[in-house]
Scaffold this active site. Structure first.
Site, PDB file in Angstrom:
ATOM      1  N   ARG A  29      -7.487  -5.145  -6.152  1.00 18.58           N
ATOM      2  CA  ARG A  29      -6.516  -4.229  -5.924  1.00 18.58           C
ATOM      3  C   ARG A  29      -5.038  -4.934  -6.224  1.00 18.58           C
ATOM      4  O   ARG A  29      -4.242  -5.141  -5.679  1.00 18.58           O
ATOM      5  CB  ARG A  29      -6.371  -3.898  -4.632  1.00 18.58           C
ATOM      6  CG  ARG A  29      -7.885  -3.061  -3.934  1.00 18.58           C
ATOM      7  CD  ARG A  29      -7.550  -2.616  -2.562  1.00 18.58           C
ATOM      8  NE  ARG A  29      -8.872  -2.056  -2.105  1.00 18.58           N
ATOM      9  CZ  ARG A  29      -8.996  -1.253  -0.843  1.00 18.58           C
ATOM     10  NH1 ARG A  29      -8.137  -1.304  -0.121  1.00 18.58           N
ATOM     11  NH2 ARG A  29      -9.937  -0.840  -0.418  1.00 18.58           N
ATOM     12  N   ASP A  49       0.766  -1.216  -0.001  1.00 15.61           N
ATOM     13  CA  ASP A  49      -0.081  -0.047  -0.050  1.00 15.61           C
ATOM     14  C   ASP A  49       0.786   1.236  -0.032  1.00 15.61           C
ATOM     15  O   ASP A  49       1.936   1.342   0.616  1.00 15.61           O
ATOM     16  CB  ASP A  49      -0.798  -0.027   1.289  1.00 15.61           C
ATOM     17  CG  ASP A  49      -2.172  -0.767   0.947  1.00 15.61           C
ATOM     18  OD1 ASP A  49      -2.193  -1.597   0.127  1.00 15.61           O
ATOM     19  OD2 ASP A  49      -2.943  -0.938   1.898  1.00 15.61           O
TER      20      ASP A  49
END
Length: 522
Positions: free
Chosen positions: A243, A194
């Site tokens: 994602r 992330d």
């Protein structure tokens, strides 16, 4: 030279105390070899060199890693930390000092710069312990495994992210890493990789991301769009719900990645993001590219990608898949030079290079693999028992000599069992395989032009050895039988020039599992 360095490291470790990180008196050029040259966007903005030129230390605990950071002369003093063993909550405590800002529940790289963390020897595994990069720059993380980091349950670390970056982060290169979870958000896990709150010039290369609900994101919300200039290349995403990555604003370059079993969505470009998507291989997946779960549009430029058994949902207000007719809707300029492998060979190239403990092998850009000339002691012949089986550089212990013509070729068959793929028989990875929907069926290797084949090698997956009974080898272009027999292994026959060779299983004692279908000229 590299092996002798590794032996010296082992000797030093054997006699040194465990309380602090161990300084190694390596010549500067050997210490700098802890990482190769950064690629992609991490090579821009002045480049990413990590701790090159600094002191090299050895650490076997998280506390020793923090201690190495805290005992530097300053927070920007270059340092290479060579890590071996398992790093977990039990051996990771907060260490204080003027050159660091650490925490007990994660590896904290905060308000620092010029650091390399590299796995060596038998491997470095961060077990349920994430790596957090905040307000930092010029960081290299290489040849490490980070697994099962949780945001809920016990123990928790790093907000559930395996590697997370936030708050003015610049120039990070994560290379040859294995990042994995054991489930999704309901099981306590979050993202594997992330980036948010002003993160730029990052490259993720030659890494494996698997078994997670979320691969990773760029931007924490539709308003966090100041993150940009991120490269993803030669990575394997496997069994990920979504994602891969999620982009909110900014620019990302995504090339030569192998995507397998993306269960809900893949590259999700949103909120004005622009993704350049070049020569990737998408396999057995759903909605691998588009804008999903929002009406805030994102954009993409595509070229050279292969979509193998990819399904697409219908367009809707909050759902804009790029397929099934995938075309570009923007253009993206890339400031660095790169040579992409043809997408057809991406599965085999990525299988041979990606992940921790693969010897830092890289692609030549021409569908072949080479070991980096600056590979460090990370390429020690003693591999970690936690290394990913999907990153094996050899197709099979029974592989025969000669050029395997299946590499870069196509594959199809008469049927396939759920969770298996035709492409698995030519990816160089013996942990993946094809099975027919029953106990008999065809699996084929095919080429775009006539190819001379006189020998094949059928490699069964682990645990299924001996399942294949009677078979035929067919010239798939003409239907002619080239050879008949029983059992897997190396099979020779009169050479034929053809565009397709088929291995037809006509009898089996159990469900066949073909891990590799290798083809040779003779």
């Amino acid at each position: 030279m590299r092996r002798s360095v590794a032996l010296r490291l082992s000797a030093v470790l054997g006699v040194a105390g465990a309380a602090g990180a161990i300084a190694l008196g390596l010549p500067q050029h050997e210490a700098s070899a802890a990482a190769n040259a950064a690629t992609g966007f991490a090579s821009q903005n002045g480049g990413t060199t990590g701790g090159a030129g600094g002191t090299t230390v050895k650490a076997t605990t998280g506390t020793q890693i923090h201690n190495a950071l805290c005992t530097r002369a300053a927070s920007n003093t270059p340092i290479i930390i060579q890590v071996e063993g398992t790093i977990n909550h039990g051996n990771t405590t907060k260490v204080s000092g003027d050159s660091c800002n650490t925490a007990a529940d994660k590896i904290e790289l905060k308000e620092i710069s010029n650091v390399t963390i590299v796995g060596v020897g038998a491997g470095a595994t961060f077990d349920q312990l994430g790596i957090h990069i905040r307000d930092s720059s010029n960081i290299i993380i290489q040849n490490v495994t980070v697994k099962n980091v949780k945001k809920s349950g016990s123990p928790t670390s790093n907000g559930g992210d395996a590697i997370g970056m936030e708050s003015t982060v610049r120039n990070v290169w994560v290379d040859h890493a294995t990042l994995e979870a054991s489930g999704g958000e309901s099981e306590g896990f979050d993202g594997l990789f992330d980036m948010k709150d002003d993160t730029e010039y990052v490259t993720l290369s030659y890494s494996i991301l698997r078994n997670s609900g979320r691969g990773g994101l760029i931007g924490s919300s539709e308003t966090d769009t100041g993150n940009s200039n991120i490269t993803f290349h030669h990575n394997k995403y496997q069994n990920i719900d979504s994602r891969t990555p999620l982009l909110r604003g900014g620019i990302a370059h995504i090339y030569n990645n192998h995507y397998v079993s993306l269960n809900e969505s893949g590259i999700n470009s949103r909120a004005g993001a622009k993704a350049r998507v070049d020569s990737n291989y998408f396999e057995d997946s759903k909605d691998v590219l588009g804008t999903f779960y929002t009406d805030a549009a994102g954009y993409w430029q595509v070229s050279g990608n292969i979509f193998d058994n990819v399904t697409w949902s219908a367009k809707g207000t909050d759902n804009n898949p790029a397929g099934p007719n995938v075309v570009s809707n923007t253009s993206v300029s890339i400031p660095y030079s790169f040579t992409a492998d043809n997408a057809s060979c991406v599965p085999s190239i990525v299988a041979a290079t990606a992940g921790a403990n693969t010897g830092l092998k890289v692609s030549t850009g021409t569908c072949s693999v080479t070991s980096s000339p600056s590979a460090s002691p990370t390429s020690s012949p003693t591999s970690s028992p936690t290394s990913s089986p999907t990153s094996s550089p050899t197709a099979s212990p029974t592989a025969t000599s000669g050029t395997n013509l299946s590499i870069g070729a196509g594959a199809d068959g008469s049927s396939k069992a759920s969770g298996t793929s035709y492409g698995n028989v030519k990816d160089g990875d013996v942990s993946t395989y094809w099975s027919p929907s029953g106990t008999t069926g065809d699996i084929s290797i095919k080429w775009s032009s006539a190819t001379t084949v006189g020998r094949i090698n059928i490699v069964e997956a682990s645990g299924s050895t001996g399942a294949i009974g009677a078979w035929q080898v067919l010239n798939g272009a003409t239907g002619a039988v080239l050879k008949s027999g029983t059992g897997a292994g190396s099979i020779s026959f009169t050479a034929a020039s053809t565009t397709k060779v088929t291995f037809r299983i006509t009898g089996a004692t159990a469900t066949p599992k073909v891990a590799e279908f290798q083809t040779f000229a003779s």
